[in-house]
Design a protein around this motif. Structure first.
Motif, PDB file in Angstrom:
ATOM      1  N   LEU A 145      13.754  22.039   6.773  1.00 24.28           N
ATOM      2  CA  LEU A 145      13.741  22.116   8.237  1.00 24.28           C
ATOM      3  C   LEU A 145      15.155  22.059   8.803  1.00 24.28           C
ATOM      4  CD1 LEU A 145      10.718  19.778   9.058  1.00 24.28           C
ATOM      5  CD2 LEU A 145      10.748  22.272   8.910  1.00 24.28           C
ATOM      6  N   ILE A 146      15.351  22.788   9.879  1.00 23.37           N
ATOM      7  CA  ILE A 146      16.622  22.804  10.596  1.00 23.37           C
ATOM      8  C   ILE A 146      16.316  22.446  12.043  1.00 23.37           C
ATOM      9  CG2 ILE A 146      18.539  24.246  11.373  1.00 23.37           C
ATOM     10  CD1 ILE A 146      18.134  25.888   8.829  1.00 23.37           C
ATOM     11  N   TYR A 147      17.145  21.586  12.638  1.00 17.37           N
ATOM     12  CA  TYR A 147      16.921  21.090  13.994  1.00 17.37           C
ATOM     13  C   TYR A 147      18.013  21.615  14.921  1.00 17.37           C
ATOM     14  CZ  TYR A 147      13.891  18.094  11.318  1.00 17.37           C
ATOM     15  OH  TYR A 147      12.915  17.648  10.473  1.00 17.37           O
ATOM     16  N   ILE A 148      17.591  22.331  15.962  1.00 14.17           N
ATOM     17  CA  ILE A 148      18.540  22.903  16.921  1.00 14.17           C
ATOM     18  C   ILE A 148      18.175  22.421  18.314  1.00 14.17           C
ATOM     19  CG2 ILE A 148      19.487  25.007  17.935  1.00 14.17           C
ATOM     20  CD1 ILE A 148      18.879  26.452  15.347  1.00 14.17           C
ATOM     21  N   PHE A 149      19.156  21.835  19.005  1.00 19.59           N
ATOM     22  CA  PHE A 149      18.967  21.416  20.384  1.00 19.59           C
ATOM     23  C   PHE A 149      19.408  22.516  21.337  1.00 19.59           C
ATOM     24  CE2 PHE A 149      18.890  17.117  18.690  1.00 19.59           C
ATOM     25  CZ  PHE A 149      17.943  16.512  19.503  1.00 19.59           C
ATOM     26  N   GLN A 150      18.652  22.665  22.415  1.00 23.16           N
ATOM     27  CA  GLN A 150      19.093  23.469  23.557  1.00 23.16           C
ATOM     28  C   GLN A 150      19.488  22.449  24.619  1.00 23.16           C
ATOM     29  OE1 GLN A 150      16.130  25.703  25.700  1.00 23.16           O
ATOM     30  NE2 GLN A 150      17.664  27.042  26.596  1.00 23.16           N
ATOM     31  N   ALA A 151      20.649  22.662  25.229  1.00 23.93           N
ATOM     32  CA  ALA A 151      21.150  21.696  26.198  1.00 23.93           C
ATOM     33  C   ALA A 151      21.703  22.404  27.426  1.00 23.93           C
ATOM     34  CB  ALA A 151      22.253  20.851  25.568  1.00 23.93           C
ATOM     35  N   GLU A 152      21.662  21.692  28.528  1.00 20.02           N
ATOM     36  CA  GLU A 152      22.371  22.140  29.728  1.00 20.02           C
ATOM     37  C   GLU A 152      23.767  21.533  29.624  1.00 20.02           C
ATOM     38  OE1 GLU A 152      21.924  22.205  34.563  1.00 20.02           O
ATOM     39  OE2 GLU A 152      20.847  20.677  33.439  1.00 20.02           O
ATOM     40  N   LEU A 187      23.139  26.025  26.176  1.00 18.77           N
ATOM     41  CA  LEU A 187      23.846  26.189  24.911  1.00 18.77           C
ATOM     42  C   LEU A 187      23.110  25.453  23.790  1.00 18.77           C
ATOM     43  CD1 LEU A 187      27.496  25.689  26.212  1.00 18.77           C
ATOM     44  CD2 LEU A 187      26.263  27.831  25.869  1.00 18.77           C
ATOM     45  N   TYR A 188      23.541  25.694  22.530  1.00 19.89           N
ATOM     46  CA  TYR A 188      22.793  25.224  21.362  1.00 19.89           C
ATOM     47  C   TYR A 188      23.696  24.490  20.374  1.00 19.89           C
ATOM     48  CZ  TYR A 188      19.490  28.451  23.332  1.00 19.89           C
ATOM     49  OH  TYR A 188      18.651  29.084  24.203  1.00 19.89           O
ATOM     50  N   GLN A 189      23.068  23.559  19.633  1.00 21.01           N
ATOM     51  CA  GLN A 189      23.782  22.799  18.617  1.00 21.01           C
ATOM     52  C   GLN A 189      22.814  22.428  17.488  1.00 21.01           C
ATOM     53  OE1 GLN A 189      25.035  18.424  18.828  1.00 21.01           O
ATOM     54  NE2 GLN A 189      26.875  19.495  19.534  1.00 21.01           N
ATOM     55  N   VAL A 190      23.262  22.575  16.236  1.00 18.66           N
ATOM     56  CA  VAL A 190      22.486  22.142  15.076  1.00 18.66           C
ATOM     57  C   VAL A 190      22.814  20.678  14.816  1.00 18.66           C
ATOM     58  CG1 VAL A 190      22.112  22.434  12.588  1.00 18.66           C
ATOM     59  CG2 VAL A 190      22.479  24.435  14.038  1.00 18.66           C
ATOM     60  N   VAL A 191      21.771  19.873  14.604  1.00 24.23           N
ATOM     61  CA  VAL A 191      21.948  18.436  14.381  1.00 24.23           C
ATOM     62  C   VAL A 191      21.122  18.020  13.160  1.00 24.23           C
ATOM     63  CG1 VAL A 191      21.540  16.149  15.381  1.00 24.23           C
ATOM     64  CG2 VAL A 191      22.327  18.007  16.834  1.00 24.23           C
ATOM     65  N   SER A 204      34.095  36.662  27.176  1.00 25.86           N
ATOM     66  CA  SER A 204      32.689  36.502  26.816  1.00 25.86           C
ATOM     67  C   SER A 204      32.554  35.470  25.699  1.00 25.86           C
ATOM     68  CB  SER A 204      32.136  37.860  26.388  1.00 25.86           C
ATOM     69  OG  SER A 204      30.752  37.824  26.362  1.00 25.86           O
ATOM     70  N   PRO A 205      32.711  34.192  26.023  1.00 22.78           N
ATOM     71  CA  PRO A 205      32.726  33.159  24.990  1.00 22.78           C
ATOM     72  C   PRO A 205      31.363  32.984  24.312  1.00 22.78           C
ATOM     73  CG  PRO A 205      32.895  32.172  27.163  1.00 22.78           C
ATOM     74  CD  PRO A 205      32.920  33.645  27.353  1.00 22.78           C
ATOM     75  N   THR A 206      31.410  32.648  23.032  1.00 21.12           N
ATOM     76  CA  THR A 206      30.202  32.342  22.269  1.00 21.12           C
ATOM     77  C   THR A 206      30.230  30.911  21.747  1.00 21.12           C
ATOM     78  OG1 THR A 206      31.202  33.198  20.246  1.00 21.12           O
ATOM     79  CG2 THR A 206      29.885  34.741  21.551  1.00 21.12           C
ATOM     80  N   LEU A 207      31.383  30.255  21.856  1.00 17.81           N
ATOM     81  CA  LEU A 207      31.560  28.894  21.374  1.00 17.81           C
ATOM     82  C   LEU A 207      32.226  28.065  22.472  1.00 17.81           C
ATOM     83  CD1 LEU A 207      31.485  27.053  18.768  1.00 17.81           C
ATOM     84  CD2 LEU A 207      33.866  27.680  18.488  1.00 17.81           C
ATOM     85  N   PHE A 257      29.270  23.618  20.947  1.00 17.37           N
ATOM     86  CA  PHE A 257      28.003  24.272  21.275  1.00 17.37           C
ATOM     87  C   PHE A 257      28.188  25.776  21.124  1.00 17.37           C
ATOM     88  CE2 PHE A 257      27.721  20.309  23.588  1.00 17.37           C
ATOM     89  CZ  PHE A 257      26.401  19.935  23.422  1.00 17.37           C
ATOM     90  N   THR A 258      27.081  26.497  20.934  1.00 13.23           N
ATOM     91  CA  THR A 258      27.133  27.958  20.866  1.00 13.23           C
ATOM     92  C   THR A 258      26.205  28.555  21.909  1.00 13.23           C
ATOM     93  OG1 THR A 258      25.345  28.142  19.249  1.00 13.23           O
ATOM     94  CG2 THR A 258      27.589  27.908  18.382  1.00 13.23           C
ATOM     95  N   ASP A 259      26.325  29.863  22.110  1.00  4.81           N
ATOM     96  CA  ASP A 259      25.530  30.543  23.125  1.00  4.81           C
ATOM     97  C   ASP A 259      24.158  30.987  22.631  1.00  4.81           C
ATOM     98  OD1 ASP A 259      26.463  32.522  21.421  1.00  4.81           O
ATOM     99  OD2 ASP A 259      26.779  33.979  23.029  1.00  4.81           O
ATOM    100  N   SER A 260      23.851  30.841  21.334  1.00  2.00           N
ATOM    101  CA  SER A 260      22.532  31.237  20.823  1.00  2.00           C
ATOM    102  C   SER A 260      22.168  30.396  19.601  1.00  2.00           C
ATOM    103  CB  SER A 260      22.522  32.723  20.445  1.00  2.00           C
ATOM    104  OG  SER A 260      23.257  32.928  19.259  1.00  2.00           O
ATOM    105  N   PRO A 261      20.868  30.241  19.329  1.00  2.00           N
ATOM    106  CA  PRO A 261      20.457  29.499  18.130  1.00  2.00           C
ATOM    107  C   PRO A 261      20.952  30.165  16.850  1.00  2.00           C
ATOM    108  CG  PRO A 261      18.588  29.831  19.595  1.00  2.00           C
ATOM    109  CD  PRO A 261      19.725  30.626  20.151  1.00  2.00           C
ATOM    110  N   ARG A 262      20.924  31.494  16.795  1.00  2.00           N
ATOM    111  CA  ARG A 262      21.378  32.211  15.602  1.00  2.00           C
ATOM    112  C   ARG A 262      22.858  31.920  15.339  1.00  2.00           C
ATOM    113  NH1 ARG A 262      18.712  35.668  12.999  1.00  2.00           N
ATOM    114  NH2 ARG A 262      17.383  36.294  14.722  1.00  2.00           N
TER     115      ARG A 262
END
Length: 163
Positions: free
Chosen positions: A83-90, A28-32, A133-136, A63-68
């Motif tokens: 600049l925008i910072y996006i983490f991918q996390a387990e 999943l993804y998060q903007v920080v 089908s969650p996205t959030l 968290f979301t299911d995609s960077p977009r």
């Protein structure tokens, strides 16, 4: 793209994931904001590091299911550099419950069972925006997520971002 390696956060998540029966995780993804990127790498995700535009599922770590989709859900900090910072996390996402505005993040599974539970402290691991089908996803504590990668994007022209 920067690979994040924090042995302690990884071991904590592996311990939680390895419970009997094993628990499911997702990428999943998060903007920080930039000023919190090192802290996420060192101590993990915290509510104060990233704010959704609409925290309608309560106080938790979103968290979301995609960077977009992360760009749509999170407040995108106005950086001079663009600049925008996006983490991918387990993230541990076993036993999700559809969230509601007034629902607490720590939801006992017993609230959704018809019979008497074995353990009253058995909690759902996450809240989601929709059931099928969650996205959030919203998790209650930082030890349910392990940062894997930090992606850096540049904002294009009038506020649009290419991913």
């Amino acid at each position: 793209m920067e690979k994040i390696q924090n042995r302690y956060l990884s071991e904590i998540l592996q311990y939680k994931k390895g419970a009997k029966p094993p628990k499911k995780t997702g990428q999943l993804y998060q903007v920080v904001p930039r000023q919190f990127t090192r802290l996420v790498c060192d101590v993990g995700f915290q509510r104060i590091f990233s704010n959704p535009k609409d925290p309608k599922y309560g106080p938790g770590i979103y968290f979301t299911d995609s960077p977009r989709r992360a760009l749509e859900v999170f407040q995108t900090p106005k950086e001079e550099s663009g600049l925008i910072y996006i983490f991918q996390a387990e993230v541990l996402i076993e036993n999700p419950v559809q969230g509601k505005r007034d629902l607490p993040v720590l939801v006992p599974k017993t609230a959704f069972l018809q019979s008497k539970p074995d353990n009253i402290l058995d909690l759902c691991d996450s809240l989601v925006n929709v059931g099928l089908s969650p996205t959030l996803y919203v998790i209650p504590d930082s030890f349910q997520a392990n940062p894997l990668y930090l992606f850096t994007f540049r904002q294009q022209g009038s506020g649009s971002t290419r991913i």
